[in-house]
Enzyme design. Structure first.
Site, PDB file in Angstrom:
ATOM      1  N   ASP A 125      -3.465  12.757  22.500  1.00  0.00           N
ATOM      2  CA  ASP A 125      -2.198  12.165  22.001  1.00  0.00           C
ATOM      3  C   ASP A 125      -1.988  12.577  20.546  1.00  0.00           C
ATOM      4  O   ASP A 125      -0.785  12.860  19.907  1.00  0.00           O
ATOM      5  CB  ASP A 125      -2.334  10.445  21.869  1.00  0.00           C
ATOM      6  CG  ASP A 125      -1.942  10.021  23.420  1.00  0.00           C
ATOM      7  OD1 ASP A 125      -1.799  10.677  24.399  1.00  0.00           O
ATOM      8  OD2 ASP A 125      -2.148   8.801  23.223  1.00  0.00           O
TER       9      ASP A 125
ATOM     10  N   ASP B 161       0.908  -1.115   0.041  1.00  0.00           N
ATOM     11  CA  ASP B 161      -0.055   0.031   0.058  1.00  0.00           C
ATOM     12  C   ASP B 161       0.732   1.140   0.084  1.00  0.00           C
ATOM     13  O   ASP B 161       0.427   2.301  -0.536  1.00  0.00           O
ATOM     14  CB  ASP B 161      -0.799  -0.046   1.388  1.00  0.00           C
ATOM     15  CG  ASP B 161      -2.021  -0.839   1.220  1.00  0.00           C
ATOM     16  OD1 ASP B 161      -2.404  -1.066  -0.198  1.00  0.00           O
ATOM     17  OD2 ASP B 161      -2.824  -1.291   2.096  1.00  0.00           O
ATOM     18  N   GLY B 162       2.023   0.997   0.763  1.00  0.00           N
ATOM     19  CA  GLY B 162       2.792   2.413   0.653  1.00  0.00           C
ATOM     20  C   GLY B 162       3.506   2.862  -0.777  1.00  0.00           C
ATOM     21  O   GLY B 162       3.371   3.934  -1.085  1.00  0.00           O
TER      22      GLY B 162
ATOM     23  N   TYR C 234      -5.159   4.050  10.345  1.00  0.00           N
ATOM     24  CA  TYR C 234      -5.114   4.554  11.641  1.00  0.00           C
ATOM     25  C   TYR C 234      -6.284   5.148  12.390  1.00  0.00           C
ATOM     26  O   TYR C 234      -6.676   4.848  13.472  1.00  0.00           O
ATOM     27  CB  TYR C 234      -3.970   5.775  11.692  1.00  0.00           C
ATOM     28  CG  TYR C 234      -3.416   6.166  13.160  1.00  0.00           C
ATOM     29  CD1 TYR C 234      -3.837   5.540  14.382  1.00  0.00           C
ATOM     30  CD2 TYR C 234      -2.545   7.408  13.199  1.00  0.00           C
ATOM     31  CE1 TYR C 234      -3.109   5.824  15.513  1.00  0.00           C
ATOM     32  CE2 TYR C 234      -2.370   7.667  14.603  1.00  0.00           C
ATOM     33  CZ  TYR C 234      -2.593   7.070  15.678  1.00  0.00           C
ATOM     34  OH  TYR C 234      -2.249   7.413  16.690  1.00  0.00           O
TER      35      TYR C 234
ATOM     36  N   THR D 102      -9.782   3.168   6.964  1.00  0.00           N
ATOM     37  CA  THR D 102      -9.615   2.170   7.543  1.00  0.00           C
ATOM     38  C   THR D 102      -8.226   1.821   8.197  1.00  0.00           C
ATOM     39  O   THR D 102      -7.646   0.650   8.262  1.00  0.00           O
ATOM     40  CB  THR D 102     -10.075   0.957   6.321  1.00  0.00           C
ATOM     41  OG1 THR D 102      -9.244   1.196   5.191  1.00  0.00           O
ATOM     42  CG2 THR D 102     -11.535   1.057   5.837  1.00  0.00           C
TER      43      THR D 102
ATOM     44  N   ASN E 104      -4.250   8.827   2.366  1.00  0.00           N
ATOM     45  CA  ASN E 104      -4.770   8.180   3.459  1.00  0.00           C
ATOM     46  C   ASN E 104      -5.145   8.830   4.433  1.00  0.00           C
ATOM     47  O   ASN E 104      -6.373   9.275   5.182  1.00  0.00           O
ATOM     48  CB  ASN E 104      -3.586   6.948   4.022  1.00  0.00           C
ATOM     49  CG  ASN E 104      -4.045   5.583   3.897  1.00  0.00           C
ATOM     50  OD1 ASN E 104      -5.099   5.181   3.353  1.00  0.00           O
ATOM     51  ND2 ASN E 104      -3.167   4.759   4.043  1.00  0.00           N
ATOM     52  N   ASP E 105      -3.867   9.943   5.257  1.00  0.00           N
ATOM     53  CA  ASP E 105      -4.145  10.448   6.403  1.00  0.00           C
ATOM     54  C   ASP E 105      -3.245  11.335   6.498  1.00  0.00           C
ATOM     55  O   ASP E 105      -1.934  11.402   5.961  1.00  0.00           O
ATOM     56  CB  ASP E 105      -4.725   9.751   7.748  1.00  0.00           C
ATOM     57  CG  ASP E 105      -3.635   8.708   7.980  1.00  0.00           C
ATOM     58  OD1 ASP E 105      -2.302   8.816   7.664  1.00  0.00           O
ATOM     59  OD2 ASP E 105      -3.599   7.568   8.446  1.00  0.00           O
TER      60      ASP E 105
END
Length: 314
Positions: A170, A75-76, A183, A181, A140-141
């Site tokens: 945090d 995926d990376g 972190y 889907t 992703n994020d």
């Protein structure tokens, strides 16, 4: 990617994992290209990993000339390929040389028939949105954390020019439907349908302030501001570290819809497999239903083993 009658004019670009062996897949792609008249190129930084049969070009030339990108990795690697061609509407095909492969549908053993299906036009394109934050892009994020390990952060939130309080905890995650889907899911955030033009903000281990995830739409403009006068914060983009968020600085985040198209052959089966990986199934599956989610080459291999080593009737 175009139909078979247009294949002679295609230039296929390869994005490869930095250390996993992918040469077998590269050779499958080269044979396909020779047979159809397509060209295969890679970036200069990947020259050693794709072998001498692939022409390499500078990054900026790669982006300008490719008609489609094939990602060989996990995926990376797939996310890197997507970020590279964002906004160009260049189709991206993923081949899973990684582990889970949430974004990727095709196994290396399935690559040759997948290329044939592409040549025949038997595929669909699945659009994916991304987050744009100042000069970075995330499929992703984007995650903001404290600079010091085991420390909490305080982060102000502004939506569409209006203050909406602050986070203390945090971390804070801003995620796309694709990244929901990852972190975000592990932190208890919502899973967002890939078809929804939305993104989420999820606090991680909140201590005070905003304590629940928030889902925002494609027209919403979010600003995350570091209110500290002297303490920087860290943020990452798709798991890769970015420049620190300095004291008093802000991160401006928007959703960009239809940023990249991913090649899909069987979207329903791909979705079902991802549900199994995430253990999101509402009800247990019967054995025959689980078998349907196993890639065909693995089913055939299991059947050959069963015939070779039949079970002892005792």
């Amino acid at each position: 990617m175009k139909s078979s009658s247009d294949q002679r004019h295609l230039t296929l670009g390869l994005m490869v994992h930095p250390d996993r062996p992918v040469l077998d897949s590269v050779q499958v792609i080269i044979r396909f290209a020779h047979r159809t008249g397509a060209a295969v190129i890679a970036r200069e930084c990947d020259a050693e990993r794709v072998g001498p049969d692939v022409v390499t070009v500078p990054d900026e030339e790669f982006v300008d000339v490719v008609d489609g990108v094939i990602s060989l990795g996990g995926d990376g690697t797939m996310l890197g390929a997507m970020r590279l061609v964002v906004g160009r509407r260049v189709p991206v095909l993923g081949v899973n040389h990684g582990h889970l492969g949430f974004l990727i549908e095709v196994a290396p053993s399935e690559l040759e028939p997948a290329l044939e299906r592409m040549a025949e036009g038997r595929y669909t394109l699945e659009p994916h949105s991304c987050l744009e934050a100042d000069d970075v892009t995330a499929f992703n994020d984007i995650v903001v954390t404290a600079a010091e390990p085991l420390s909490s952060l305080t982060l102000d939130l502004e939506v569409n020019g209006l203050r909406h309080g602050y986070y203390r905890g945090d971390a804070v995650i801003a995620c796309t439907p694709t990244g929901s889907t990852a972190y975000n899911y592990a932190a208890g955030g919502p899973v967002i349908s890939p078809s929804a033009p939305a993104f989420a903000l999820t606090p991680v281990a909140p201590m005070s302030g905003i304590s629940r995830p928030v889902i925002l739409g494609k027209d919403d403009h979010v600003v995350l501001r570091n209110p500290s006068g002297d303490v920087p914060m860290l943020f990452s983009v798709d798991g890769t570290s970015a420049d620190p968020l300095q004291p008093g600085a802000e991160l401006s985040v928007r959703l960009r819809t239809d940023a990249v198209d991913i090649v899909r052959f069987d979207a329903d089966t791909h979705l079902q497999r991802n549900r199994v990986k995430l253990s999101l199934l509402d009800l247990p599956l019967r054995p025959d239903q689980l078998v349907e989610l196993i890639p065909q080459p693995l089913r055939e291999q299991a059947e050959r083993l069963r015939q070779t080593f039949p079970q002892d009737p005792r």
